[in-house]
Write an enzyme that holds these catalytic residues in place. Structure first.
Site, PDB file in Angstrom:
ATOM      1  N   CYS A  10     -12.317  -4.583   7.328  1.00 42.43           N
ATOM      2  CA  CYS A  10     -11.552  -5.315   8.345  1.00 42.43           C
ATOM      3  C   CYS A  10     -11.007  -6.595   7.716  1.00 42.43           C
ATOM      4  O   CYS A  10     -11.768  -7.382   7.141  1.00 42.43           O
ATOM      5  CB  CYS A  10     -12.441  -5.647   9.539  1.00 42.43           C
ATOM      6  SG  CYS A  10     -11.640  -6.738  10.764  1.00 42.43           S
TER       7      CYS A  10
ATOM      8  N   CYS B  67     -12.610 -10.000   9.921  1.00 42.59           N
ATOM      9  CA  CYS B  67     -14.000 -10.446   9.814  1.00 42.59           C
ATOM     10  C   CYS B  67     -14.727  -9.895   8.589  1.00 42.59           C
ATOM     11  O   CYS B  67     -15.835 -10.325   8.276  1.00 42.59           O
ATOM     12  CB  CYS B  67     -14.775 -10.071  11.079  1.00 42.59           C
ATOM     13  SG  CYS B  67     -14.988  -8.283  11.305  1.00 42.59           S
TER      14      CYS B  67
ATOM     15  N   GLU C 188      -2.491  -1.762  -5.509  1.00 39.63           N
ATOM     16  CA  GLU C 188      -3.806  -1.202  -5.806  1.00 39.63           C
ATOM     17  C   GLU C 188      -3.683  -0.287  -7.012  1.00 39.63           C
ATOM     18  O   GLU C 188      -2.735   0.492  -7.117  1.00 39.63           O
ATOM     19  CB  GLU C 188      -4.318  -0.405  -4.599  1.00 39.63           C
ATOM     20  CG  GLU C 188      -5.712   0.168  -4.772  1.00 39.63           C
ATOM     21  CD  GLU C 188      -6.174   0.918  -3.542  1.00 39.63           C
ATOM     22  OE1 GLU C 188      -7.372   1.214  -3.441  1.00 39.63           O
ATOM     23  OE2 GLU C 188      -5.324   1.230  -2.678  1.00 39.63           O
TER      24      GLU C 188
ATOM     25  N   ASP D  33      -2.921   1.582   7.415  1.00 39.12           N
ATOM     26  CA  ASP D  33      -2.144   1.234   6.223  1.00 39.12           C
ATOM     27  C   ASP D  33      -1.811  -0.253   6.170  1.00 39.12           C
ATOM     28  O   ASP D  33      -1.833  -0.868   5.095  1.00 39.12           O
ATOM     29  CB  ASP D  33      -0.858   2.066   6.178  1.00 39.12           C
ATOM     30  CG  ASP D  33      -1.147   3.555   6.078  1.00 39.12           C
ATOM     31  OD1 ASP D  33      -2.125   3.910   5.404  1.00 39.12           O
ATOM     32  OD2 ASP D  33      -0.406   4.360   6.673  1.00 39.12           O
TER      33      ASP D  33
ATOM     34  N   CYS E 164     -12.228  -2.513  15.024  1.00 40.34           N
ATOM     35  CA  CYS E 164     -13.389  -3.118  14.361  1.00 40.34           C
ATOM     36  C   CYS E 164     -14.491  -3.349  15.391  1.00 40.34           C
ATOM     37  O   CYS E 164     -14.266  -4.020  16.410  1.00 40.34           O
ATOM     38  CB  CYS E 164     -12.991  -4.432  13.703  1.00 40.34           C
ATOM     39  SG  CYS E 164     -14.397  -5.300  12.945  1.00 40.34           S
TER      40      CYS E 164
ATOM     41  N   CYS F 156     -15.320  -7.569  15.505  1.00 42.12           N
ATOM     42  CA  CYS F 156     -14.404  -8.552  16.099  1.00 42.12           C
ATOM     43  C   CYS F 156     -13.428  -7.920  17.087  1.00 42.12           C
ATOM     44  O   CYS F 156     -12.573  -8.617  17.643  1.00 42.12           O
ATOM     45  CB  CYS F 156     -13.627  -9.286  15.009  1.00 42.12           C
ATOM     46  SG  CYS F 156     -12.558  -8.221  14.014  1.00 42.12           S
TER      47      CYS F 156
ATOM     48  N   ASP G 122       0.865  -1.187   0.000  1.00 40.24           N
ATOM     49  CA  ASP G 122       0.000   0.000   0.000  1.00 40.24           C
ATOM     50  C   ASP G 122       0.896   1.230   0.000  1.00 40.24           C
ATOM     51  O   ASP G 122       1.571   1.513   0.995  1.00 40.24           O
ATOM     52  CB  ASP G 122      -0.914  -0.001   1.227  1.00 40.24           C
ATOM     53  CG  ASP G 122      -1.818   1.222   1.283  1.00 40.24           C
ATOM     54  OD1 ASP G 122      -2.385   1.571   0.227  1.00 40.24           O
ATOM     55  OD2 ASP G 122      -1.935   1.842   2.354  1.00 40.24           O
TER      56      ASP G 122
END
Length: 370
Positions: A321, A324, A268, A350, A340, A343, A184
């Site tokens: 996330c 989950c 990406e 990042d 999150c 979970c 990333d």
């Protein structure tokens, strides 16, 4: 397999003059050929091929005698470049070909053949220019293709030689989740890997801004056309050149390490041209130069049989996330860490994005292999 090797040249005063003549002549022929193609299409609805234009060059030399001082093949290479520019414009919807300017930072001309590289004497012999002293810091073997001689705005001379080693590209190595890394790219950290590693962003341009402002202010006070203004322009160009060299060196080191340590690298897809429209982030994004970094990754992956994976630009890698799959719609640029609610996993923004990029890339429906 094609590889380019770049070497520093140290021409004499007479050779510098000849290089300048070649650069000027090639620029003139390029602009002449481009204007000819544009006018013929506008007035007659047809376009000349480069072979048709090459047949007109002898008549052009009669009109402009100084063109005879340059290598004829270098002039013909310009008509090929014009044709390639139009082909790229129509096929890839790239920008319309522009006329060459003598104010460009880097001036260059091509030599398709008939040049000699002597590693024993550290010289390169060019047609109509002669033997030029060069720093041949590394050897190569293969068939010599096109060479490009360039002159930077700081007055340095280089030659880039394209070599065909006549070897096939290696086969792509198999990859799994264990030997694939998600990357990333960002501004705060140049790159964050799915294994949790963060690579600092050196921000070379930002670190040089203060000096750039001082030199730019000095330049603005010089009289146009004066020698002092030329000296100030060169001082400014040296700073920009240093920033470029630092950034290029850094990206080569990072890209080489990632390629050597992994069988596949996932990125990406980014539309940088759209992202720089944000004036608050444009300078920082340009300083990071993500596009050139990914380009280095792509051709090095080809050399060593590695794989570059891409995911779509609209995949929610940051807001999802990785444990989950909860989709957090409330994340903004300011939020660097979040928990999150499903979970209760604590996420570094990042690192979570890098893990998701890897996961998305390894899914068959998202797989874009380069």
């Amino acid at each position: 397999m094609l590889k380019a090797y770049k070497f520093r040249l140290y021409p004499t005063t007479e050779q510098k003059t000849m290089i300048a003549k070649h650069i000027g002549s090639c620029r003139f022929v390029f602009n002449w050929a481009l204007e000819l193609k544009i006018k013929s299409y506008q007035e007659e609805g047809k376009s000349f091929s480069r072979y048709d234009i090459n047949k007109m060059i002898p008549e052009l030399k009669k009109e402009h005698e100084w063109l005879k001082e340059s290598n004829s093949q270098s002039l013909q290479a310009m008509t090929k470049n014009v044709e390639n520019a139009f082909t790229k414009f129509f096929r890839e919807k790239a920008g319309f070909p522009n006329f060459k300017s003598k104010k460009n930072q880097v001036q260059s001309f091509e030599i398709p053949q008939h040049y000699i590289v002597d590693f024993d004497k550290n010289i390169i012999k060019l047609p109509k220019i002669g033997e030029i002293k060069a720093v041949l810091h590394r050897n190569f073997e293969g068939k010599l293709k096109t060479a490009t001689v360039s002159r930077t705005s700081t007055g340095k001379y280089f030659i880039s030689i394209l070599v065909d080693d006549e070897k096939d590209l290696p086969e792509k190595q198999t990859f799994t989740g264990n030997n694939t890394v998600g990357v990333d790219v960002g501004i705060k950290d140049f790159a964050v890997l799915s294994n949790g590693e963060k690579i600092d962003n050196p921000k070379y341009l930002k670190n040089s801004l203060q000096r750039l402002k001082v030199v730019q202010k000095q330049l603005s006070k010089k009289v146009k056309g004066s020698n002092n203004r030329k000296k100030a322009i060169k001082r400014l160009a040296k700073i920009h050149e240093k920033v470029t060299n630092q950034r290029t060196d850094f990206q080569h080191k990072v890209s080489s390490r990632l390629i050597s340590e992994n069988q596949a690298i996932a990125f990406e897809t980014l539309k940088v041209e759209n992202m720089v429209k944000n004036h608050c982030l444009a300078q920082a994004i340009s300083d990071a130069s993500w596009s050139s970094f990914i380009t280095k990754m792509e051709y090095k992956a080809e050399w060593y049989g590695k794989t570059i994976l891409r995911i779509g630009q609209f995949e929610p890698s940051t807001k999802l996330c990785n444990v989950c799959g909860y989709h957090n719609k409330d994340i903004t640029l300011k939020i660097r860490e979040w928990v999150c609610p499903e979970c209760k996993t604590e996420h570094d923004r990042d690192i979570n994005a890098a893990i998701n990029i890897k996961k998305f890339a390894l899914q068959d429906q998202n797989l874009i292999v380069i």
